[in-house]
Design a protein around this motif. Sequence first.
Motif, PDB file in Angstrom:
ATOM      1  N   GLN A 396       8.647  23.203  70.425  1.00  0.00           N
ATOM      2  CA  GLN A 396       9.916  22.865  71.080  1.00  0.00           C
ATOM      3  C   GLN A 396      11.088  23.528  70.365  1.00  0.00           C
ATOM      4  O   GLN A 396      12.076  23.922  71.004  1.00  0.00           O
ATOM      5  CB  GLN A 396      10.103  21.345  71.093  1.00  0.00           C
ATOM      6  CG  GLN A 396       9.166  20.596  72.024  1.00  0.00           C
ATOM      7  CD  GLN A 396       9.338  20.990  73.477  1.00  0.00           C
ATOM      8  OE1 GLN A 396      10.462  21.171  73.954  1.00  0.00           O
ATOM      9  NE2 GLN A 396       8.225  21.118  74.191  1.00  0.00           N
ATOM     10  N   THR A 397      10.984  23.688  69.045  1.00  0.00           N
ATOM     11  CA  THR A 397      12.027  24.384  68.298  1.00  0.00           C
ATOM     12  C   THR A 397      12.109  25.841  68.753  1.00  0.00           C
ATOM     13  O   THR A 397      13.210  26.382  68.976  1.00  0.00           O
ATOM     14  CB  THR A 397      11.744  24.320  66.796  1.00  0.00           C
ATOM     15  OG1 THR A 397      11.786  22.953  66.383  1.00  0.00           O
ATOM     16  CG2 THR A 397      12.769  25.116  66.003  1.00  0.00           C
ATOM     17  N   LEU A 398      10.953  26.494  68.889  1.00  0.00           N
ATOM     18  CA  LEU A 398      10.949  27.866  69.397  1.00  0.00           C
ATOM     19  C   LEU A 398      11.587  27.939  70.779  1.00  0.00           C
ATOM     20  O   LEU A 398      12.360  28.866  71.082  1.00  0.00           O
ATOM     21  CB  LEU A 398       9.518  28.403  69.461  1.00  0.00           C
ATOM     22  CG  LEU A 398       8.906  28.919  68.154  1.00  0.00           C
ATOM     23  CD1 LEU A 398       7.461  29.338  68.386  1.00  0.00           C
ATOM     24  CD2 LEU A 398       9.707  30.091  67.596  1.00  0.00           C
ATOM     25  N   SER A 399      11.292  26.957  71.626  1.00  0.00           N
ATOM     26  CA  SER A 399      11.866  26.931  72.969  1.00  0.00           C
ATOM     27  C   SER A 399      13.387  26.781  72.918  1.00  0.00           C
ATOM     28  O   SER A 399      14.114  27.449  73.666  1.00  0.00           O
ATOM     29  CB  SER A 399      11.243  25.779  73.763  1.00  0.00           C
ATOM     30  OG  SER A 399      11.762  25.727  75.073  1.00  0.00           O
ATOM     31  N   ARG A 400      13.884  25.944  72.020  1.00  0.00           N
ATOM     32  CA  ARG A 400      15.337  25.766  71.897  1.00  0.00           C
ATOM     33  C   ARG A 400      16.004  27.020  71.336  1.00  0.00           C
ATOM     34  O   ARG A 400      17.097  27.386  71.755  1.00  0.00           O
ATOM     35  CB  ARG A 400      15.627  24.555  71.010  1.00  0.00           C
ATOM     36  CG  ARG A 400      15.302  23.214  71.667  1.00  0.00           C
ATOM     37  CD  ARG A 400      15.851  22.039  70.875  1.00  0.00           C
ATOM     38  NE  ARG A 400      15.144  21.835  69.619  1.00  0.00           N
ATOM     39  CZ  ARG A 400      14.097  21.028  69.481  1.00  0.00           C
ATOM     40  NH1 ARG A 400      13.617  20.363  70.537  1.00  0.00           N
ATOM     41  NH2 ARG A 400      13.515  20.883  68.308  1.00  0.00           N
ATOM     42  N   TRP A 401      15.339  27.671  70.385  1.00  0.00           N
ATOM     43  CA  TRP A 401      15.892  28.924  69.854  1.00  0.00           C
ATOM     44  C   TRP A 401      15.967  29.980  70.968  1.00  0.00           C
ATOM     45  O   TRP A 401      16.939  30.734  71.056  1.00  0.00           O
ATOM     46  CB  TRP A 401      15.023  29.446  68.716  1.00  0.00           C
ATOM     47  CG  TRP A 401      15.226  28.715  67.412  1.00  0.00           C
ATOM     48  CD1 TRP A 401      16.226  27.842  67.115  1.00  0.00           C
ATOM     49  CD2 TRP A 401      14.398  28.793  66.259  1.00  0.00           C
ATOM     50  NE1 TRP A 401      16.081  27.361  65.838  1.00  0.00           N
ATOM     51  CE2 TRP A 401      14.971  27.935  65.270  1.00  0.00           C
ATOM     52  CE3 TRP A 401      13.245  29.489  65.927  1.00  0.00           C
ATOM     53  CZ2 TRP A 401      14.423  27.773  64.013  1.00  0.00           C
ATOM     54  CZ3 TRP A 401      12.697  29.331  64.669  1.00  0.00           C
ATOM     55  CH2 TRP A 401      13.271  28.479  63.718  1.00  0.00           C
ATOM     56  N   ALA A 403      16.302  29.456  74.150  1.00  0.00           N
ATOM     57  CA  ALA A 403      17.389  29.107  75.057  1.00  0.00           C
ATOM     58  C   ALA A 403      18.746  29.471  74.440  1.00  0.00           C
ATOM     59  O   ALA A 403      19.653  29.960  75.130  1.00  0.00           O
ATOM     60  CB  ALA A 403      17.335  27.618  75.376  1.00  0.00           C
ATOM     61  N   LYS A 404      18.896  29.263  73.140  1.00  0.00           N
ATOM     62  CA  LYS A 404      20.162  29.590  72.467  1.00  0.00           C
ATOM     63  C   LYS A 404      20.370  31.103  72.405  1.00  0.00           C
ATOM     64  O   LYS A 404      21.503  31.600  72.525  1.00  0.00           O
ATOM     65  CB  LYS A 404      20.148  29.001  71.060  1.00  0.00           C
ATOM     66  CG  LYS A 404      21.464  29.122  70.315  1.00  0.00           C
ATOM     67  CD  LYS A 404      21.351  28.576  68.903  1.00  0.00           C
ATOM     68  CE  LYS A 404      21.119  27.074  68.908  1.00  0.00           C
ATOM     69  NZ  LYS A 404      21.187  26.509  67.522  1.00  0.00           N
ATOM     70  N   PHE A 405      19.283  31.857  72.235  1.00  0.00           N
ATOM     71  CA  PHE A 405      19.358  33.308  72.120  1.00  0.00           C
ATOM     72  C   PHE A 405      19.472  33.993  73.489  1.00  0.00           C
ATOM     73  O   PHE A 405      19.986  35.098  73.613  1.00  0.00           O
ATOM     74  CB  PHE A 405      18.131  33.818  71.367  1.00  0.00           C
ATOM     75  CG  PHE A 405      18.094  35.292  71.148  1.00  0.00           C
ATOM     76  CD1 PHE A 405      19.043  35.918  70.341  1.00  0.00           C
ATOM     77  CD2 PHE A 405      17.109  36.077  71.740  1.00  0.00           C
ATOM     78  CE1 PHE A 405      19.006  37.289  70.129  1.00  0.00           C
ATOM     79  CE2 PHE A 405      17.076  37.444  71.547  1.00  0.00           C
ATOM     80  CZ  PHE A 405      18.020  38.048  70.726  1.00  0.00           C
ATOM     81  N   GLY A 406      18.978  33.315  74.518  1.00  0.00           N
ATOM     82  CA  GLY A 406      19.007  33.903  75.851  1.00  0.00           C
ATOM     83  C   GLY A 406      17.732  34.630  76.207  1.00  0.00           C
ATOM     84  O   GLY A 406      17.677  35.358  77.203  1.00  0.00           O
ATOM     85  N   GLY A 407      16.702  34.458  75.422  1.00  0.00           N
ATOM     86  CA  GLY A 407      15.421  35.095  75.671  1.00  0.00           C
ATOM     87  C   GLY A 407      14.492  34.822  74.506  1.00  0.00           C
ATOM     88  O   GLY A 407      14.902  34.265  73.483  1.00  0.00           O
ATOM     89  N   PRO A 408      13.209  35.222  74.618  1.00  0.00           N
ATOM     90  CA  PRO A 408      12.262  34.967  73.529  1.00  0.00           C
ATOM     91  C   PRO A 408      12.672  35.679  72.245  1.00  0.00           C
ATOM     92  O   PRO A 408      12.916  36.889  72.242  1.00  0.00           O
ATOM     93  CB  PRO A 408      10.940  35.504  74.072  1.00  0.00           C
ATOM     94  CG  PRO A 408      11.108  35.512  75.551  1.00  0.00           C
ATOM     95  CD  PRO A 408      12.547  35.817  75.797  1.00  0.00           C
ATOM     96  N   LEU A 409      12.753  34.935  71.151  1.00  0.00           N
ATOM     97  CA  LEU A 409      13.035  35.533  69.852  1.00  0.00           C
ATOM     98  C   LEU A 409      11.821  36.324  69.372  1.00  0.00           C
ATOM     99  O   LEU A 409      10.682  35.945  69.648  1.00  0.00           O
ATOM    100  CB  LEU A 409      13.352  34.444  68.809  1.00  0.00           C
ATOM    101  CG  LEU A 409      14.821  34.099  68.572  1.00  0.00           C
ATOM    102  CD1 LEU A 409      15.404  33.439  69.812  1.00  0.00           C
ATOM    103  CD2 LEU A 409      14.956  33.177  67.363  1.00  0.00           C
ATOM    104  N   TRP A 572      18.073  33.708  60.629  1.00  0.00           N
ATOM    105  CA  TRP A 572      17.442  34.813  61.346  1.00  0.00           C
ATOM    106  C   TRP A 572      18.496  35.712  61.985  1.00  0.00           C
ATOM    107  O   TRP A 572      18.410  36.944  61.904  1.00  0.00           O
ATOM    108  CB  TRP A 572      16.498  34.274  62.437  1.00  0.00           C
ATOM    109  CG  TRP A 572      16.020  35.376  63.342  1.00  0.00           C
ATOM    110  CD1 TRP A 572      15.008  36.255  63.103  1.00  0.00           C
ATOM    111  CD2 TRP A 572      16.592  35.750  64.594  1.00  0.00           C
ATOM    112  NE1 TRP A 572      14.884  37.161  64.131  1.00  0.00           N
ATOM    113  CE2 TRP A 572      15.858  36.859  65.063  1.00  0.00           C
ATOM    114  CE3 TRP A 572      17.639  35.254  65.362  1.00  0.00           C
ATOM    115  CZ2 TRP A 572      16.137  37.482  66.282  1.00  0.00           C
ATOM    116  CZ3 TRP A 572      17.927  35.869  66.570  1.00  0.00           C
ATOM    117  CH2 TRP A 572      17.182  36.970  67.028  1.00  0.00           C
ATOM    118  N   ARG A 573      19.494  35.110  62.641  1.00  0.00           N
ATOM    119  CA  ARG A 573      20.508  35.900  63.335  1.00  0.00           C
ATOM    120  C   ARG A 573      21.301  36.750  62.339  1.00  0.00           C
ATOM    121  O   ARG A 573      21.658  37.892  62.640  1.00  0.00           O
ATOM    122  CB  ARG A 573      21.448  34.980  64.107  1.00  0.00           C
ATOM    123  CG  ARG A 573      22.443  35.718  64.989  1.00  0.00           C
ATOM    124  CD  ARG A 573      23.064  34.789  66.007  1.00  0.00           C
ATOM    125  NE  ARG A 573      23.630  33.599  65.370  1.00  0.00           N
ATOM    126  CZ  ARG A 573      24.131  32.581  66.066  1.00  0.00           C
ATOM    127  NH1 ARG A 573      24.111  32.587  67.389  1.00  0.00           N
ATOM    128  NH2 ARG A 573      24.618  31.524  65.432  1.00  0.00           N
TER     129      ARG A 573
END
Length: 581
Positions: A396-401, A403-409, A572-573
């Motif tokens: 779920q953390t990956l999913s939230r990241w 969504a925040k990034f606008g695409g798969p990190l 990461w960003r």
Amino acid sequence: MSVRSGLSDKSGNAPVRARDASQAEQIIDTGQWLAALAHHAAILTHVDGELTVVRTNKTFAEAFPLATPQDSQGKKVSGEWAKKVMRFITSKRDVESFELRRDGSLGPEYFLCMIGNLPCASDGAPQYLFTAVDCTRERSVEKSLRRELLSDGLTALPNRAGFGEEIDDRICHSTWPENAQFGIIAIDLARFSRVNESLGPMAGDELLITVAKRFKSCLRQGDVLARIGGNDFAIFARLNNGLSDALQIVQRINDALSAPIRLSGLQIRVDCAIGCAISAGLDEDPDDVIRKAQAAVKIAKRSGKVEIYRNGVLKEAQRRFTLESKLRDALAQGGLTLAFQPLIHLQTGEITGFEALARWHDPELGHVSPVEFIAVAEESGLIAPLGRWATYEATQTLSRWDAKFGGPLPVGVNVNLSPIHMARDDVASMFEEALRYSGVEGKRLTAEITESAIVADPDKARKLLFALKDLQMPIAMDDFGTGYSNLASLHSLPIDILKIDRSFVFSMLEDRDKAVIVRTILSLAESLGLHVTAEGIETQELALELQRMGCWQGQGYYFARPMNEADAFDYWRARWNFETV
């Protein structure tokens, strides 16, 4: 006909009313009052310090013949019940009750007695009404029920409650020398559940009965054997010579179990774990000593040796119990969090992923070390819900990241799998659900397993690993070099990454032997086509040396400590454009 006339006697005599009670005293004799009572009753008088029975009913005469007067002069009485009556008289109270026990022809007899004041006799002597109700049958039933309550129905030994009462009785009613001690020896039968599973509960019961008989043969006079749990026994032992007495009993127990037991045509050898605790003195609470012995036997189950309780062990056990209770609440109420430590590509400085690490801060206990609460979770069976929570939360953390990034990190997350979790849960189903609920691809979720998990059940581990590969998940072998892996398992299992344990990495610059081990693992991995992650990188010199040696990935405090979800995303960003090591 009116009610009043209906109550009148045909002869014309009116019934006695309440205001005519004095007439009843004249009409009804005292003997008639006593005869009307169904239980034992007598009238006593106390003159010149002597207690005398002056009148009784028939039932009293049958039950207390030695206290029944044969003439109008009365009969002086003595004995335990007379002493209690005398205490009542001197107390100046109006009424009192007590229980009387005496030895009868068929065993103990019990009477519930009551004594109360009567008006003085015509000569002014004080009088008392004494009544006694025979409650022998009730006490017998009560005693039988109590015996059942305090004993084990299978072995007829005292149970846990009965064991405590037997100990109290021995301590209070035995003669003990000065500086005397007592010991509790706790015994846990090993592999008892396998007997039940393989041969059935009847065979298990037969085994317990046989073992109990053998343990009885080990007792000395004054020792007490009890069955305090399903396959748990305990012995209370009087110790005149301290620990040496207890160890002699332990030796007799081992000798008694040395011969195999025949069950269902099979010869079964019974092993046991033994823990012992010795009291500081007779004033120490026996329950505390029993708990100490049980704490010692728990350690004995792991060590395979007889364990003597050491100071602090009980506190450790109590803390583990507290941790288990609070951990259960924390899992139910969302009291745990995940921290994320970055995984760095040593050749480019790129963040390739994060390792998810469970963290727990309790309002009362403060920060609880993962080493401590994960061990408690494995011991208590909470490791499965803990592992599921960590896996779902990581995806779920990956999913939230995303969504925040606008695409798969372009990063993934590693989650750790406990061997006990693998053995007790459908782990493949758990990962499949976690990926499906979050919408994250399997290649972004790495499962970290230990070598011991593979060694414990190779066939089950093999099935699980191939099921995870069907989900496109990478698999890392954690703490490589500290377990029992062999080349055959590395070659045949779908493992992608070897993680070199920090114990080799941390001091490899100062320890030539560890540097050789790291170089060997890197060479082995290259030959097998595996990636390698080095743990415990805490200095730039270590990072540069591992980079020079060709190590693929590293993690450690040199790069970053574990951080919360938001800080990990910001980390990461900030390094998105990559940095050199």
